[in-house]
Design a protein around this motif. Sequence first.
Motif, PDB file in Angstrom:
ATOM      1  N   GLY A  10      -3.013  23.288  14.282  1.00 59.09           N
ATOM      2  CA  GLY A  10      -2.129  23.960  15.239  1.00 59.09           C
ATOM      3  C   GLY A  10      -2.923  24.325  16.481  1.00 59.09           C
ATOM      4  N   TYR A  11      -2.427  25.298  17.236  1.00 55.02           N
ATOM      5  CA  TYR A  11      -3.087  25.677  18.492  1.00 55.02           C
ATOM      6  C   TYR A  11      -4.543  26.081  18.264  1.00 55.02           C
ATOM      7  CZ  TYR A  11       1.533  25.853  20.638  1.00 55.02           C
ATOM      8  OH  TYR A  11       2.765  25.523  21.117  1.00 55.02           O
ATOM      9  N   ASP A  33      -4.963  18.751   7.911  1.00 55.21           N
ATOM     10  CA  ASP A  33      -3.601  19.222   8.224  1.00 55.21           C
ATOM     11  C   ASP A  33      -2.633  18.451   7.337  1.00 55.21           C
ATOM     12  OD1 ASP A  33      -2.199  20.852  10.778  1.00 55.21           O
ATOM     13  OD2 ASP A  33      -0.876  19.466   9.718  1.00 55.21           O
ATOM     14  N   HIS A  38       0.223  17.106  15.697  1.00 51.23           N
ATOM     15  CA  HIS A  38       0.217  18.512  16.133  1.00 51.23           C
ATOM     16  C   HIS A  38       1.558  18.754  16.800  1.00 51.23           C
ATOM     17  CE1 HIS A  38      -0.905  22.122  18.449  1.00 51.23           C
ATOM     18  NE2 HIS A  38      -0.296  21.535  19.458  1.00 51.23           N
ATOM     19  N   TYR A  39       2.127  19.936  16.640  1.00 56.83           N
ATOM     20  CA  TYR A  39       3.373  20.235  17.355  1.00 56.83           C
ATOM     21  C   TYR A  39       3.245  21.537  18.117  1.00 56.83           C
ATOM     22  CZ  TYR A  39       4.333  23.190  13.277  1.00 56.83           C
ATOM     23  OH  TYR A  39       4.250  24.129  12.287  1.00 56.83           O
ATOM     24  N   GLU A  40       4.008  21.603  19.222  1.00 51.81           N
ATOM     25  CA  GLU A  40       4.023  22.806  20.045  1.00 51.81           C
ATOM     26  C   GLU A  40       5.001  23.781  19.378  1.00 51.81           C
ATOM     27  OE1 GLU A  40       2.171  23.021  23.273  1.00 51.81           O
ATOM     28  OE2 GLU A  40       1.222  21.466  22.076  1.00 51.81           O
ATOM     29  N   ALA A  41       4.457  24.693  18.601  1.00 50.71           N
ATOM     30  CA  ALA A  41       5.315  25.613  17.847  1.00 50.71           C
ATOM     31  C   ALA A  41       6.180  26.472  18.774  1.00 50.71           C
ATOM     32  CB  ALA A  41       4.455  26.503  16.948  1.00 50.71           C
ATOM     33  N   GLY A 105      -1.803  28.908  10.182  1.00 55.68           N
ATOM     34  CA  GLY A 105      -0.504  29.175  10.790  1.00 55.68           C
ATOM     35  C   GLY A 105       0.414  30.088  10.000  1.00 55.68           C
ATOM     36  N   ASP A 125       8.743  24.849  11.443  1.00 54.31           N
ATOM     37  CA  ASP A 125       7.956  23.651  11.750  1.00 54.31           C
ATOM     38  C   ASP A 125       8.927  22.564  12.214  1.00 54.31           C
ATOM     39  OD1 ASP A 125       9.184  22.798   9.413  1.00 54.31           O
ATOM     40  OD2 ASP A 125       7.418  23.102   8.183  1.00 54.31           O
ATOM     41  N   ALA A 315       0.793  31.844  20.744  1.00 57.63           N
ATOM     42  CA  ALA A 315       0.053  30.599  20.963  1.00 57.63           C
ATOM     43  C   ALA A 315      -1.156  30.846  21.869  1.00 57.63           C
ATOM     44  CB  ALA A 315       0.977  29.560  21.586  1.00 57.63           C
ATOM     45  N   SER A 318      -3.866  32.425  19.953  1.00 58.18           N
ATOM     46  CA  SER A 318      -4.438  31.454  19.008  1.00 58.18           C
ATOM     47  C   SER A 318      -5.444  30.538  19.696  1.00 58.18           C
ATOM     48  CB  SER A 318      -3.338  30.599  18.385  1.00 58.18           C
ATOM     49  OG  SER A 318      -2.517  31.390  17.588  1.00 58.18           O
TER      50      SER A 318
END
Length: 403
Positions: A10-11, A33, A38-41, A105, A125, A315, A318
């Motif tokens: 994640g971030y 992972d 990777h995703y922009e939560a 996360g 997610d 974010a 983080s």
Amino acid sequence: MKEIVILGGGYAGLRALKFLQGSKGGFHITLVDRNDYHYEATDLHEVAAGTQPAEKILYPIEDVVDPDVTTFVQASVEKIDRDKQEVSLDNGETLSYDYVIVALGFRSESFGISGVDENSLPMVDVKTAIAVHDHIVSQMEDYKETHNPDDLKIVVCGAGFTGIELLGALNENRASFAEIAGVAPERIEIYVVEAVTRLLPMMPEELADYGVAKLESWGIKFLTGKPIKAIKPQTVVYQTNAETGDTDELTANTIIWTTGVSGSKVIDESGFSARRGRMMVDSDLRDPEYRNVYLVGDCSAVMDPESNRPYPTTAQISLVMGELAAKNILAQLSGRETGDFTYDSLGTVASIGNTSAFGILGNGKSVKGYLASALKKIIMDKSLMETGGSKELFAKGRFDLYH
Ligand code: NAD
């Protein structure tokens, strides 16, 4: 050769990875992972509401992995054994480490309220965000057969930042939901049920009121001061009177749960002394008992000396934590002192739809409307650049600042 294991892409995890990869020498990194992306939560609400496709908010982890220094393992972490310095994965593999960065996360927090897991939709997610959108679309399609007004009703549970941003995005897509159902946009009813009356306590009251008034002006119905007591099938049960305990019910065929988050369950299952999956770390982000274990992001709590409370989970924070953990490991490797966490906020901005937002800047000034919306996109582009680099920024960045 020292082994550094980063748990979570994640971030925080990717920021640590980028920083360590930029300072090669004397160590190998393993990044773990459960997903290969990777995703922009911070954008999940847009996928849930259907205002952005999922592909727009994710990119392959491979894009940021330097194979000369890093091995990427796609697996779920099951347990961290801090005494043995080992991490067990769901594929049966065990990883040994000299240093570990735990960046696993968050998950949805139900606070033990009955029926939440069975009868409401989490949005934590990419998969759950897509499931929310698919569910709404399928209710809208059902409406054409059933003419059941509950198919047109969407209830968001909890009006924190996540709930508020989701409401804005749902409103943005109201016309498209209505088109699927074959009704006028105002027939799509969007509610939020919230326990407290003073929303978004980290913002000045006037600003929180601005956001609420804007959403209300678009027809969102706020039920505030109404703690949710249970979720029954297609029904939210909320308290109407704290003294008598009286409750009322709101029926809807889409119920989305956004009442808050806790850190990864791996934290509890690995015996870290944590509250809601967040462990209080030292000011250099280390586990107070294990000097080679760093916790960053949503499973970590670090004290803000000014407010005397832990910093919130965001974010931006983080990213700063990920970088500091990486710097501190490099310091340990070369026998230097570790540094303390410090944080200068760029600002906290909540978007309500694509062109409106409200928030406070790092200097404490309030921003509202278009300007705030543009600023939010700039803040998010900065974070995308910092983790994904220019390739991801150009592919996924938000350059539609003015419309
Ligand atoms: P949160 O804890 O900030 O908000 C949850 C909301 O749900 C609160 O208003 C709470 O009163 C309400 N709630 C809790 N239990 C309830 C119940 N039983 N019935 C009704 N309401 C109930 O959680 P979040 O919104 O998911 O945010 C999590 C973190 O992520 C926060 O630190 C937040 O600041 C951060 N975040 C930031 C942004 C941003 O900066 N734009 C966006 C999203 C999230």
